[in-house]
Motif scaffolding. Structure first.
Motif, short mmCIF file in Angstrom:
data_model
loop_
_atom_site.label_atom_id
_atom_site.label_comp_id
_atom_site.label_asym_id
_atom_site.label_seq_id
_atom_site.Cartn_x
_atom_site.Cartn_y
_atom_site.Cartn_z
N LEU A 58 0.84 -1.21 0.00
CA LEU A 58 0.00 0.00 0.00
C LEU A 58 0.87 1.25 0.00
CD1 LEU A 58 -2.67 -1.11 2.64
CD2 LEU A 58 -3.01 -0.88 0.18
N GLY A 59 2.07 1.11 0.48
CA GLY A 59 2.96 2.27 0.50
C GLY A 59 4.19 2.01 1.32
N LYS A 60 5.06 3.01 1.29
CA LYS A 60 6.34 2.87 1.97
C LYS A 60 6.58 4.13 2.78
CE LYS A 60 11.10 1.73 0.54
NZ LYS A 60 11.75 2.56 1.53
N GLY A 61 6.97 3.98 4.01
CA GLY A 61 7.30 5.13 4.85
C GLY A 61 8.79 5.15 5.13
N LYS A 62 9.19 6.02 6.04
CA LYS A 62 10.62 6.12 6.36
C LYS A 62 11.16 4.82 6.95
CE LYS A 62 10.91 10.23 8.68
NZ LYS A 62 9.75 10.94 8.32
N PHE A 63 10.35 4.15 7.74
CA PHE A 63 10.85 3.00 8.48
C PHE A 63 10.21 1.67 8.11
CE2 PHE A 63 11.89 6.67 11.04
CZ PHE A 63 13.25 6.47 11.21
N LEU A 105 -1.17 -4.07 7.04
CA LEU A 105 -0.11 -4.56 7.93
C LEU A 105 1.13 -3.71 7.70
CD1 LEU A 105 -0.05 -6.94 9.95
CD2 LEU A 105 1.13 -8.27 8.20
N LYS A 106 1.54 -3.02 8.75
CA LYS A 106 2.73 -2.16 8.63
C LYS A 106 3.92 -2.90 9.22
CE LYS A 106 4.05 2.57 9.95
NZ LYS A 106 3.48 3.89 10.23
N VAL A 107 4.97 -3.00 8.43
CA VAL A 107 6.14 -3.77 8.85
C VAL A 107 7.30 -2.82 9.12
CG1 VAL A 107 7.65 -5.69 8.21
CG2 VAL A 107 5.36 -5.55 7.24
N LEU A 115 -3.35 -2.55 11.20
CA LEU A 115 -4.07 -1.28 11.11
C LEU A 115 -5.36 -1.40 10.31
CD1 LEU A 115 -0.94 0.85 10.19
CD2 LEU A 115 -2.33 1.23 12.24
N GLU A 116 -6.27 -0.53 10.58
CA GLU A 116 -7.46 -0.39 9.76
C GLU A 116 -7.01 -0.06 8.33
OE1 GLU A 116 -11.41 2.53 9.72
OE2 GLU A 116 -9.88 2.77 11.24
N PHE A 117 -7.67 -0.64 7.34
CA PHE A 117 -7.34 -0.36 5.94
C PHE A 117 -8.09 0.89 5.49
CE2 PHE A 117 -8.66 -1.47 1.40
CZ PHE A 117 -7.51 -0.92 0.83
N ALA A 118 -7.35 1.90 5.08
CA ALA A 118 -7.97 3.14 4.58
C ALA A 118 -8.03 3.03 3.05
CB ALA A 118 -7.17 4.35 5.02
N GLY A 119 -9.20 2.65 2.55
CA GLY A 119 -9.34 2.26 1.15
C GLY A 119 -9.07 3.34 0.12
N GLY A 140 -6.73 5.75 0.44
CA GLY A 140 -5.34 6.21 0.47
C GLY A 140 -5.10 7.56 1.13
N GLU A 141 -4.06 8.21 0.64
CA GLU A 141 -3.60 9.43 1.30
C GLU A 141 -4.39 10.66 0.87
OE1 GLU A 141 0.89 9.78 1.21
OE2 GLU A 141 0.54 8.00 0.02
N LEU A 142 -4.79 11.45 1.84
CA LEU A 142 -5.51 12.69 1.54
C LEU A 142 -4.62 13.65 0.75
CD1 LEU A 142 -8.12 14.35 2.07
CD2 LEU A 142 -6.92 15.38 3.96
N SER A 197 -3.98 9.59 10.95
CA SER A 197 -3.02 8.52 11.24
C SER A 197 -1.72 9.15 11.70
CB SER A 197 -2.81 7.66 9.99
OG SER A 197 -2.08 8.39 9.04
N ASP A 198 -0.70 8.34 11.81
CA ASP A 198 0.62 8.79 12.20
C ASP A 198 0.63 9.51 13.54
OD1 ASP A 198 3.30 9.30 12.16
OD2 ASP A 198 3.34 9.85 10.05
N PHE A 199 0.63 8.71 14.57
CA PHE A 199 0.66 9.28 15.92
C PHE A 199 2.09 9.33 16.47
CE2 PHE A 199 -3.69 10.12 17.23
CZ PHE A 199 -4.36 9.62 16.12
#
Ligand SMILES: Nc1ncnc2c1ncn2[C@@H]1O[C@H](COP(=O)(O)OP(=O)(O)OP(=O)(O)O)[C@@H](O)[C@H]1O
Length: 406
Positions: free
Chosen positions: A129-134, A151-153, A200-204, A206-208, A263-265
């Protein structure tokens, strides 16, 4: 039909896929895939996506049995889900309409809680679904229930190198205790020797941020509905003495009904005394009390999120943040509250922005009044009529150049 689409999506994944994370998490073939009679090639990609989202919704409203359980190590302690979350339901006409989110009890939480240990084998791993810094985030499905989630890995060595273990731990602790339709739900987490997994809940949708970049700026009806949802979520957070401190479009996801999911707390903090003095957040969205020289001495409160809400309102309507400039100038302009609202923004919206972007935190309009502000009432209480009127007066495109989501 929807199930078949999901099956075929899982079936298509192979261990040689270029998106394979190469971290031992290979895509897994669904057992159910063999039962399909309709092949994925018969379905257009868009229809597939729509159906997948429908299935995700069905699963999340009715069939999930995911519960949060204690994990192996105390440091990755999980929380319980006894106070069930609420589920959004579709209220508006047409698939392109933003919705007012309605609370509804979820059958999942009416069932007795069964504690079980999560592990990777319980999930079928879907597309990235995407890639973050970590780390990376994947669409996933819990095998026994069919529950669709994200699922965030995260790799432990990267967290260590980036010195963000504490931040991630805090993110987990805070987010797993939150239940609100406009806050991305963290269902649970687990880890192995190398990785931490967040369910995580799936946000269908995507990103705002991507929606905003695509539309350039949002029409007023849409911005107002988003801001009303943000205000509701922030009010909930603040009642729990949680300040988010990093509100910006990049940290907001969109659910399958077009509803906002904060998201992103990672920068959020539980501050029972409501006062903090750590510098954090993103420059464009930082409030004056956090950037003042000597701000170490200047404690700040949850009112920082009100300032960021003002910046967000502005960016939704104008397409760029109000103090955007070189870093030095941005800081200077924030400290002085120096900004101009373009004339195409309605007087009501301008009024709300000005009431939020107030230098004195105590004088910012409180969240309960944001929800009752004329601009919000105009677009949310009479939302459908207002959006119809706007679209009639401006053709298919809004005055802000925005189009409805497809
Ligand atoms: N629950 C989710 N549902 C749908 N997509 C998601 C979900 N979580 C993350 N994504 C997608 O995966 C991307 C990466 O998410 P992640 O949380 O790892 O990083 P980020 O918050 O975007 O960036 P950073 O690591 O810099 O904070 C997101 O930008 C989003 O596109």
């Amino acid at each position: 039909m929807a199930t078949r689409v999901l099956e075929s999506r899982f079936e298509r994944m192979s261990v040689n896929d270029e998106n394979d994370p190469g971290d031992g998490m290979k895509y897994q073939k669904s057992k159910m895939a063999t039962s399909t009679s309709t092949t994925s090639t018969q379905l257009s990609q868009n229809a597939g996506r729509a159906n997948l989202l429908k299935l995700a919704l069905q699963n999340q409203n009715t069939t999930s049995t995911i519960v949060t359980v204690p994990s192996q190590a105390a440091q990755w302690r999980a929380s319980n889900m006894q106070n069930g979350p609420t589920s959004p339901t579709r209220k508006a006409r047409g698939s392109d309409e933003l919705v007012r989110v309605e609370r509804k009890s979820n059958p999942l939480y009416e069932q007795p809680i069964t504690h079980k240990q999560f592990h990777l084998g319980m999930f079928e791993i879907g597309r990235p679904l995407g890639k973050g810094k970590f780390g990376r985030v994947y669409l996933a499905r819990e095998r026994s229930s069919g529950f669709v989630c994200a699922l965030k890995v995260l790799h432990k060595n990267e967290l260590q190198q980036g010195k963000v273990e504490k931040q991630v731990r805090r993110e987990i602790e805070i987010q797993s205790n939150l239940r609100h339709p406009n806050i991305l739900q963290l269902y649970g987490h687990f880890h192995d020797s190398k990785r931490v997994f967040l369910i995580l809940e799936f946000a269908g949708k995507g990103e705002l941020y991507k929606h905003l970049r695509r539309e350039n700026r949002f029409p007023e009806w849409k911005a107002a509905q988003y801001i009303a949802q943000m205000a509701a979520a922030l009010e909930y957070l603040h009642k729990k003495h949680v300040m988010h401190r990093d509100i910006k479009p990049e940290n907001i996801l969109v659910g399958i009904h077009g509803e906002i999911k904060i998201s992103d707390f990672g920068w959020s903090v539980h501050a029972p005394n409501n006062r903090r003095n750590t510098m954090c957040g993103t420059l464009d969205y930082l409030p004056p009390e956090m950037i003042k020289p000597g701000s170490q001495d200047n404690y700040y409160t949850e009112k920082v999120d009100l300032w960021s809400l003002g910046v967000l309102t502005y960016e939704f309507l104008v397409g760029e943040a109000p103090f955007e400039d070189t870093p030095v100038m941005t800081q200077r302009r924030i400290a002085r509250g120096e900004m101009t609202v373009p004339s195409f923004v309605s007087p009501e919206a301008k009024d709300l922005i000005k009431r939020l972007l107030v230098l004195d935190p105590e004088k910012r309009i409180p969240l309960d009044q944001v929800k009752k502000h004329p601009w919000i009432l105009k677009h949310c209480v009479k939302g459908e009529r207002a959006s119809l009127r706007d679209s009639k007066s401006t053709g298919s495109k809004s005055s802000a150049g925005g189009q409805r989501d497809e």
